[in-house]
Design a protein around this motif. Structure first.
Motif, PDB file in Angstrom:
ATOM      1  N   ALA A  65       0.866  -1.155  -0.060  1.00  0.00           N
ATOM      2  CA  ALA A  65       0.028  -0.170  -0.177  1.00  0.00           C
ATOM      3  C   ALA A  65       0.896   1.123  -0.007  1.00  0.00           C
ATOM      4  CB  ALA A  65      -0.947   0.002   1.130  1.00  0.00           C
ATOM      5  N   ASP A  66       2.144   1.043   0.624  1.00  0.00           N
ATOM      6  CA  ASP A  66       2.869   2.356   0.613  1.00  0.00           C
ATOM      7  C   ASP A  66       3.985   2.408  -0.652  1.00  0.00           C
ATOM      8  OD1 ASP A  66       1.829   3.032   3.182  1.00  0.00           O
ATOM      9  OD2 ASP A  66       3.082   1.610   4.123  1.00  0.00           O
ATOM     10  N   ALA A  67       3.886   1.483  -1.398  1.00  0.00           N
ATOM     11  CA  ALA A  67       4.977   1.439  -2.409  1.00  0.00           C
ATOM     12  C   ALA A  67       4.511   2.422  -3.686  1.00  0.00           C
ATOM     13  CB  ALA A  67       5.097  -0.105  -2.944  1.00  0.00           C
ATOM     14  N   ASP A  68       5.697   2.679  -4.269  1.00  0.00           N
ATOM     15  CA  ASP A  68       5.457   3.169  -5.705  1.00  0.00           C
ATOM     16  C   ASP A  68       5.401   2.375  -7.118  1.00  0.00           C
ATOM     17  OD1 ASP A  68       5.346   6.310  -4.681  1.00  0.00           O
ATOM     18  OD2 ASP A  68       7.309   5.595  -4.001  1.00  0.00           O
ATOM     19  N   THR A  69       6.407   1.155  -6.804  1.00  0.00           N
ATOM     20  CA  THR A  69       6.414   0.249  -7.610  1.00  0.00           C
ATOM     21  C   THR A  69       6.281  -1.199  -6.938  1.00  0.00           C
ATOM     22  OG1 THR A  69       7.518   1.406  -9.132  1.00  0.00           O
ATOM     23  CG2 THR A  69       7.965  -0.920  -9.318  1.00  0.00           C
ATOM     24  N   VAL A  70       5.578  -2.020  -7.297  1.00  0.00           N
ATOM     25  CA  VAL A  70       5.413  -3.399  -6.975  1.00  0.00           C
ATOM     26  C   VAL A  70       5.995  -4.585  -7.862  1.00  0.00           C
ATOM     27  CG1 VAL A  70       4.092  -5.397  -5.860  1.00  0.00           C
ATOM     28  CG2 VAL A  70       3.563  -2.801  -5.123  1.00  0.00           C
ATOM     29  N   ILE A  71       6.818  -5.437  -7.400  1.00  0.00           N
ATOM     30  CA  ILE A  71       7.549  -6.144  -8.386  1.00  0.00           C
ATOM     31  C   ILE A  71       7.160  -7.631  -7.700  1.00  0.00           C
ATOM     32  CG2 ILE A  71       9.465  -7.100  -9.486  1.00  0.00           C
ATOM     33  CD1 ILE A  71      10.566  -4.389  -9.365  1.00  0.00           C
ATOM     34  N   VAL A  72       6.681  -8.405  -8.696  1.00  0.00           N
ATOM     35  CA  VAL A  72       6.310  -9.992  -8.479  1.00  0.00           C
ATOM     36  C   VAL A  72       7.136 -11.051  -9.029  1.00  0.00           C
ATOM     37  CG1 VAL A  72       4.425 -11.638  -8.269  1.00  0.00           C
ATOM     38  CG2 VAL A  72       4.066  -9.133  -8.054  1.00  0.00           C
ATOM     39  N   PRO A  73       8.218 -11.662  -8.319  1.00  0.00           N
ATOM     40  CA  PRO A  73       9.371 -12.592  -8.983  1.00  0.00           C
ATOM     41  C   PRO A  73       8.458 -13.578  -9.101  1.00  0.00           C
ATOM     42  CG  PRO A  73      10.064 -11.440  -6.856  1.00  0.00           C
ATOM     43  CD  PRO A  73       8.677 -11.306  -6.715  1.00  0.00           C
ATOM     44  N   GLY A  74       8.879 -14.604  -9.956  1.00  0.00           N
ATOM     45  CA  GLY A  74       8.431 -16.005  -9.958  1.00  0.00           C
ATOM     46  C   GLY A  74       8.225 -16.998  -8.973  1.00  0.00           C
ATOM     47  N   CYS A  75       7.986 -17.897  -9.384  1.00  0.00           N
ATOM     48  CA  CYS A  75       7.866 -19.123  -7.904  1.00  0.00           C
ATOM     49  C   CYS A  75       7.839 -20.293  -8.803  1.00  0.00           C
ATOM     50  CB  CYS A  75       6.678 -18.966  -7.130  1.00  0.00           C
ATOM     51  SG  CYS A  75       6.443 -17.550  -5.995  1.00  0.00           S
ATOM     52  N   SER A  76       8.441 -21.273  -8.217  1.00  0.00           N
ATOM     53  CA  SER A  76       8.369 -22.843  -8.769  1.00  0.00           C
ATOM     54  C   SER A  76       7.165 -23.354  -8.899  1.00  0.00           C
ATOM     55  CB  SER A  76       9.753 -23.668  -7.723  1.00  0.00           C
ATOM     56  OG  SER A  76       9.004 -23.845  -6.590  1.00  0.00           O
ATOM     57  N   GLU A  77       7.219 -24.372  -9.355  1.00  0.00           N
ATOM     58  CA  GLU A  77       5.585 -25.246  -9.509  1.00  0.00           C
ATOM     59  C   GLU A  77       5.346 -25.580  -7.885  1.00  0.00           C
ATOM     60  OE1 GLU A  77       6.021 -28.169 -12.001  1.00  0.00           O
ATOM     61  OE2 GLU A  77       6.366 -27.155 -13.873  1.00  0.00           O
ATOM     62  N   ALA A  78       6.161 -25.714  -7.202  1.00  0.00           N
ATOM     63  CA  ALA A  78       5.656 -26.167  -5.582  1.00  0.00           C
ATOM     64  C   ALA A  78       4.881 -24.924  -5.105  1.00  0.00           C
ATOM     65  CB  ALA A  78       6.931 -26.438  -4.898  1.00  0.00           C
ATOM     66  N   ALA A  79       4.802 -23.817  -5.549  1.00  0.00           N
ATOM     67  CA  ALA A  79       4.355 -22.766  -4.611  1.00  0.00           C
ATOM     68  C   ALA A  79       2.541 -23.061  -4.576  1.00  0.00           C
ATOM     69  CB  ALA A  79       4.372 -21.362  -5.390  1.00  0.00           C
ATOM     70  N   GLY A  80       1.891 -23.738  -5.611  1.00  0.00           N
ATOM     71  CA  GLY A  80       0.688 -23.704  -5.652  1.00  0.00           C
ATOM     72  C   GLY A  80      -0.070 -22.557  -6.021  1.00  0.00           C
ATOM     73  N   PRO A  81      -1.554 -22.634  -5.658  1.00  0.00           N
ATOM     74  CA  PRO A  81      -2.356 -21.485  -5.816  1.00  0.00           C
ATOM     75  C   PRO A  81      -1.825 -20.202  -5.269  1.00  0.00           C
ATOM     76  CG  PRO A  81      -3.564 -23.392  -5.785  1.00  0.00           C
ATOM     77  CD  PRO A  81      -2.521 -23.753  -5.127  1.00  0.00           C
ATOM     78  N   THR A  82      -2.022 -18.912  -5.625  1.00  0.00           N
ATOM     79  CA  THR A  82      -1.646 -17.819  -4.828  1.00  0.00           C
ATOM     80  C   THR A  82      -2.765 -17.403  -3.816  1.00  0.00           C
ATOM     81  OG1 THR A  82      -0.669 -16.936  -6.941  1.00  0.00           O
ATOM     82  CG2 THR A  82      -1.171 -15.269  -5.043  1.00  0.00           C
ATOM     83  N   SER A  83      -2.284 -17.078  -2.599  1.00  0.00           N
ATOM     84  CA  SER A  83      -3.271 -16.847  -1.471  1.00  0.00           C
ATOM     85  C   SER A  83      -4.129 -15.583  -1.774  1.00  0.00           C
ATOM     86  CB  SER A  83      -2.095 -16.231  -0.284  1.00  0.00           C
ATOM     87  OG  SER A  83      -2.938 -15.514   0.681  1.00  0.00           O
ATOM     88  N   PRO A  84      -5.326 -15.765  -1.535  1.00  0.00           N
ATOM     89  CA  PRO A  84      -6.323 -14.654  -1.883  1.00  0.00           C
ATOM     90  C   PRO A  84      -5.990 -13.458  -1.184  1.00  0.00           C
ATOM     91  CG  PRO A  84      -7.425 -16.595  -1.186  1.00  0.00           C
ATOM     92  CD  PRO A  84      -6.000 -17.131  -0.934  1.00  0.00           C
ATOM     93  N   ALA A  85      -5.169 -13.358   0.103  1.00  0.00           N
ATOM     94  CA  ALA A  85      -4.898 -12.138   0.741  1.00  0.00           C
ATOM     95  C   ALA A  85      -3.917 -11.567  -0.254  1.00  0.00           C
ATOM     96  CB  ALA A  85      -4.276 -12.399   1.965  1.00  0.00           C
ATOM     97  N   VAL A  86      -2.829 -12.288  -0.926  1.00  0.00           N
ATOM     98  CA  VAL A  86      -1.955 -11.748  -1.877  1.00  0.00           C
ATOM     99  C   VAL A  86      -2.631 -10.864  -2.991  1.00  0.00           C
ATOM    100  CG1 VAL A  86      -0.152 -12.183  -3.360  1.00  0.00           C
ATOM    101  CG2 VAL A  86       0.120 -12.966  -1.140  1.00  0.00           C
ATOM    102  N   LEU A  87      -3.519 -11.808  -3.433  1.00  0.00           N
ATOM    103  CA  LEU A  87      -4.189 -11.424  -4.700  1.00  0.00           C
ATOM    104  C   LEU A  87      -5.276 -10.046  -4.336  1.00  0.00           C
ATOM    105  CD1 LEU A  87      -5.874 -14.729  -6.249  1.00  0.00           C
ATOM    106  CD2 LEU A  87      -3.686 -13.239  -6.884  1.00  0.00           C
ATOM    107  N   ALA A  88      -5.743  -9.856  -3.264  1.00  0.00           N
ATOM    108  CA  ALA A  88      -6.242  -8.748  -2.768  1.00  0.00           C
ATOM    109  C   ALA A  88      -5.414  -7.507  -2.901  1.00  0.00           C
ATOM    110  CB  ALA A  88      -7.253  -9.056  -1.401  1.00  0.00           C
ATOM    111  N   ALA A  89      -4.521  -7.825  -1.911  1.00  0.00           N
ATOM    112  CA  ALA A  89      -3.465  -6.851  -1.823  1.00  0.00           C
ATOM    113  C   ALA A  89      -2.898  -6.199  -2.982  1.00  0.00           C
ATOM    114  CB  ALA A  89      -2.149  -7.226  -0.997  1.00  0.00           C
ATOM    115  N   LEU A  90      -2.782  -7.038  -4.154  1.00  0.00           N
ATOM    116  CA  LEU A  90      -2.175  -6.497  -5.234  1.00  0.00           C
ATOM    117  C   LEU A  90      -3.248  -5.754  -6.279  1.00  0.00           C
ATOM    118  CD1 LEU A  90      -0.331  -9.760  -6.679  1.00  0.00           C
ATOM    119  CD2 LEU A  90       0.609  -7.587  -6.332  1.00  0.00           C
ATOM    120  N   ARG A  91      -4.533  -6.341  -5.917  1.00  0.00           N
ATOM    121  CA  ARG A  91      -5.576  -5.446  -6.492  1.00  0.00           C
ATOM    122  C   ARG A  91      -5.759  -4.165  -6.026  1.00  0.00           C
ATOM    123  NH1 ARG A  91      -8.633 -10.433  -5.716  1.00  0.00           N
ATOM    124  NH2 ARG A  91      -8.407 -11.867  -7.716  1.00  0.00           N
ATOM    125  N   ARG A  92      -5.702  -4.126  -4.556  1.00  0.00           N
ATOM    126  CA  ARG A  92      -5.751  -2.569  -4.047  1.00  0.00           C
ATOM    127  C   ARG A  92      -4.817  -1.712  -4.560  1.00  0.00           C
ATOM    128  NH1 ARG A  92      -7.207  -6.048   0.347  1.00  0.00           N
ATOM    129  NH2 ARG A  92      -4.805  -5.999   1.427  1.00  0.00           N
TER     130      ARG A  92
END
Length: 324
Positions: A65-92
């Protein structure tokens, strides 16, 4: 200072994370000041990195919320589905106008959040088809190093993240500052060509025992010769129309496209493993002239034969010599 928040998800790829951290952290203004503040953030303080080690992260999702730029690095296949909290934070963050960028398969996270709908995007060429299938509203571009949509950016593999970050620095602070950052990273400010030059252009699979197998072997043995559709059809004992239909049924492509791909692969191998001049390689690969060779090669590979040789000469693992 411009705050860059790098979001480390579970099973984050270390290089995807470290590349933007380093590029922005090394950036300096002409007077020596740091223009960027880099923060590593995550949903929880403990993050598993791909490669068997853990990270302790100081900043949580509130840092987005305080950032001017957000960067999302890649994850390996072991990561599984992205957390709803993370997706919501990115949308905000997106709704607040924050610039958001992804590295490599981090594009899948932005896609899950709906941030790439209706936009052009890229990811590692190996994953581009999967991204396009899963998210049909995205215009996936597998042959570029990065895509800048203004607020939302995506990059290909981890090294392409450096290209994207230098592009953002130039956009923020001008070419002189970006050029200095490029020198600190020991890389050019702009690389010639795109991701296409790194793609391994495999032939479409042919069913084992296919009636085309002898013909395809003959094509590879005679690439330097003139090969016409009529000649291929005659060797197969079919009319041109029947041959073209059967060829597409069994390979998913046309005879002439197959031939062109075979010739480009031959040229790539010779550029990587020989010191032959381009004119000789054009003949060996079956192109009508050096000019035609250069035009076709650039169209398929995304760069010139000379630039490709400079980048890949001496590689031993790209195409097995037995194929030629």
């Amino acid at each position: 200072m411009h705050t860059v928040a790098i979001l480390a998800l579970d099973h984050v790829v270390p290089f995807d994370m470290a590349a933007p951290m380093t590029v922005f952290d090394w950036t300096r203004l002409p007077d020596g000041r740091r223009p960027y503040r880099v923060r590593l953030c995550a949903q929880s303080p403990e993050v598993r990195a791909d490669g068997g080690f853990g990270l302790r992260v100081e900043w949580g999702l509130e840092a987005l919320a305080d950032a001017d730029t957000v960067i999302v690095p890649g994850c390996s296949e072991a990561a599984g589905p992205t957390s709803p909290a993370v997706l919501a934070a990115l949308r905000r963050a997106a709704e607040a106008g924050t610039r958001i960028a992804s590295v490599c398969v981090g594009a899948f996270v932005l896609a899950e959040a709906g941030l790439l709908d209706g936009l052009g995007a890229t990811t590692h060429w190996v994953a581009a088809d999967v991204l396009a299938r899963r998210f049909s509203r995205i215009d996936v571009r597998p042959d570029v190093l990065y895509v800048d949509n203004g607020q939302i950016l995506t990059s290909a593999g981890a090294a392409a993240a450096m290209d994207m970050c230098l592009h953002m620095i130039r956009r923020d602070l001008g070419s002189a500052v970006a050029a200095h950052s490029a020198r600190m990273s020991v890389m050019p400010l702009e690389r010639e060509g795109g991701q296409a030059q790194f793609i391994v252009h495999e032939f479409p699979p042919v069913p084992q025992g296919s009636t085309l197998e002898p013909l395809l072997e003959w094509i590879e043995d005679h690439l330097a010769d003139e090969i016409t559709l009529a000649a291929m059809a005659a060797r197969s004992g079919m009319s041109e129309r029947t041959f073209s239909r059967r060829f597409r049924e069994q390979t998913g492509t046309t005879p002439l496209q197959w031939l062109l791909r075979a010739r480009v692969r031959r040229a790539q191998y010779l550029l990587e493993h020989s010191d032959h001049p381009v004119e000789r390689i054009a003949r060996q690969a079956g192109f009508g002239s050096p000019t035609a060779f250069r035009e076709r090669f650039r169209r398929v590979v995304g760069t010139t034969p000379h630039a490709y040789r400079s980048a890949f000469h001496g590689k031993t693992d790209a195409v097995p010599a037995a194929h030629f």
